[in-house]
Motif scaffolding. Structure first.
Motif, mmCIF file in Angstrom:
data_model
loop_
_atom_site.group_PDB
_atom_site.id
_atom_site.type_symbol
_atom_site.label_atom_id
_atom_site.label_comp_id
_atom_site.label_asym_id
_atom_site.label_seq_id
_atom_site.Cartn_x
_atom_site.Cartn_y
_atom_site.Cartn_z
ATOM 1 N N GLY A 1 0.793 -1.222 0.000
ATOM 2 C CA GLY A 1 0.000 0.000 0.000
ATOM 3 C C GLY A 1 0.823 1.268 0.000
ATOM 4 O O GLY A 1 2.035 1.255 0.181
ATOM 5 N N LEU A 2 0.116 2.355 -0.193
ATOM 6 C CA LEU A 2 0.742 3.677 -0.243
ATOM 7 C C LEU A 2 0.488 4.521 1.005
ATOM 8 O O LEU A 2 1.071 5.590 1.141
ATOM 9 N N ALA A 3 -0.372 4.062 1.899
ATOM 10 C CA ALA A 3 -0.764 4.879 3.048
ATOM 11 C C ALA A 3 0.426 5.321 3.886
ATOM 12 O O ALA A 3 0.487 6.473 4.326
ATOM 13 N N ASP A 4 1.374 4.425 4.102
ATOM 14 C CA ASP A 4 2.534 4.769 4.930
ATOM 15 C C ASP A 4 3.429 5.811 4.269
ATOM 16 O O ASP A 4 4.238 6.451 4.939
ATOM 17 N N GLN A 5 3.292 5.980 2.973
ATOM 18 C CA GLN A 5 4.121 6.933 2.236
ATOM 19 C C GLN A 5 3.363 8.198 1.849
ATOM 20 O O GLN A 5 3.899 9.064 1.161
ATOM 21 N N ALA A 6 2.125 8.316 2.282
ATOM 22 C CA ALA A 6 1.256 9.408 1.829
ATOM 23 C C ALA A 6 1.868 10.791 2.065
ATOM 24 O O ALA A 6 1.861 11.635 1.165
ATOM 25 N N LEU A 7 2.391 11.037 3.262
ATOM 26 C CA LEU A 7 2.965 12.358 3.536
ATOM 27 C C LEU A 7 4.198 12.627 2.680
ATOM 28 O O LEU A 7 4.400 13.751 2.217
ATOM 29 N N ASN A 8 5.009 11.615 2.449
ATOM 30 C CA ASN A 8 6.178 11.793 1.583
ATOM 31 C C ASN A 8 5.748 12.099 0.145
ATOM 32 O O ASN A 8 6.386 12.898 -0.545
ATOM 33 N N ILE A 9 4.686 11.453 -0.302
ATOM 34 C CA ILE A 9 4.183 11.705 -1.657
ATOM 35 C C ILE A 9 3.689 13.148 -1.761
ATOM 36 O O ILE A 9 4.016 13.863 -2.706
ATOM 37 N N VAL A 10 2.921 13.596 -0.765
ATOM 38 C CA VAL A 10 2.438 14.977 -0.761
ATOM 39 C C VAL A 10 3.621 15.939 -0.720
ATOM 40 O O VAL A 10 3.664 16.920 -1.470
ATOM 41 N N ASP A 11 4.596 15.654 0.130
ATOM 42 C CA ASP A 11 5.780 16.512 0.231
ATOM 43 C C ASP A 11 6.544 16.608 -1.084
ATOM 44 O O ASP A 11 7.134 17.645 -1.393
ATOM 45 N N SER A 12 6.513 15.543 -1.876
ATOM 46 C CA SER A 12 7.270 15.537 -3.136
ATOM 47 C C SER A 12 6.748 16.571 -4.130
ATOM 48 O O SER A 12 7.466 16.960 -5.052
ATOM 49 N N PHE A 13 5.528 17.037 -3.944
ATOM 50 C CA PHE A 13 4.975 18.070 -4.828
ATOM 51 C C PHE A 13 5.423 19.471 -4.428
ATOM 52 O O PHE A 13 5.227 20.426 -5.176
ATOM 53 N N GLY A 14 6.010 19.602 -3.237
ATOM 54 C CA GLY A 14 6.507 20.898 -2.795
ATOM 55 C C GLY A 14 5.407 21.902 -2.479
ATOM 56 O O GLY A 14 5.623 23.107 -2.564
ATOM 57 N N ILE A 15 4.242 21.425 -2.096
ATOM 58 C CA ILE A 15 3.130 22.314 -1.753
ATOM 59 C C ILE A 15 3.381 22.884 -0.361
ATOM 60 O O ILE A 15 3.567 22.124 0.587
#
Length: 153
Positions: free
Chosen positions: A110-124
């Motif tokens: 799953g991706l849930a454990d990586q969700a914040l890192n994924i959001v952070d990767s957009f630089g928002i």
């Protein structure tokens, strides 16, 4: 499938005497928009695949999961179209819901454990994220009735 159906409908209507404007804007507008959306979805997927080829090995697995989730979301939005046109066999129509649950879940698949890192990767910047983005447990401690509480605009 959409392009072939649109072309056939337009040819038929225009041979019957309807103008291009009449057919394009009034009779086939929904199919024109569906074709445009399909083109953008395909373009996005092609770019995702190209990015995956050149990505560092450490993030390829995450990108693959995101790509799968993207495609499954597209299918879910138009499941009736895919089933009625025989693109997805009826007996397999519900299988992808389980895959979506796995991809959105925790753990290796799953991706849930990586969700914040994924959001952070957009630089928002944090101030542009909704209040629940950083700590959804805290955000939901009280009944906020879905409103943005404590946020000033």
């Amino acid at each position: 499938v959409v392009a072939i159906q649109l072309q056939g409908s337009m040819d038929r209507d225009m041979k019957a005497g309807a103008s291009l404007f009449e057919v394009w804007m009034k009779r086939q507008s929904d199919n024109v928009q569906l074709l445009a959306r399909s083109y953008i979805e395909r373009t996005c997927m092609e770019q995702m695949l190209a990015s995956m080829e050149s990505a560092h090995d450490s993030i390829k697995g995450t990108l693959e999961k995101l790509a799968c989730l993207y495609v499954l979301d597209i299918i879910e939005q138009d499941i009736g179209f895919f089933l009625s046109n025989g693109i997805i066999p009826a007996e397999r129509g519900n299988e992808f819901y389980e895959v979506i649950r796995q991809l959105c879940g925790r753990g290796e698949g799953g991706l849930a454990d990586q969700a914040l890192n994924i959001v952070d990767s957009f630089g928002i910047p944090d101030h542009l994220l909704p209040p629940c983005a950083r700590d959804w447990v805290k955000y939901n401690e009280g009944d906020n009735e879905g409103e943005l509480v404590g946020i000033e605009f």
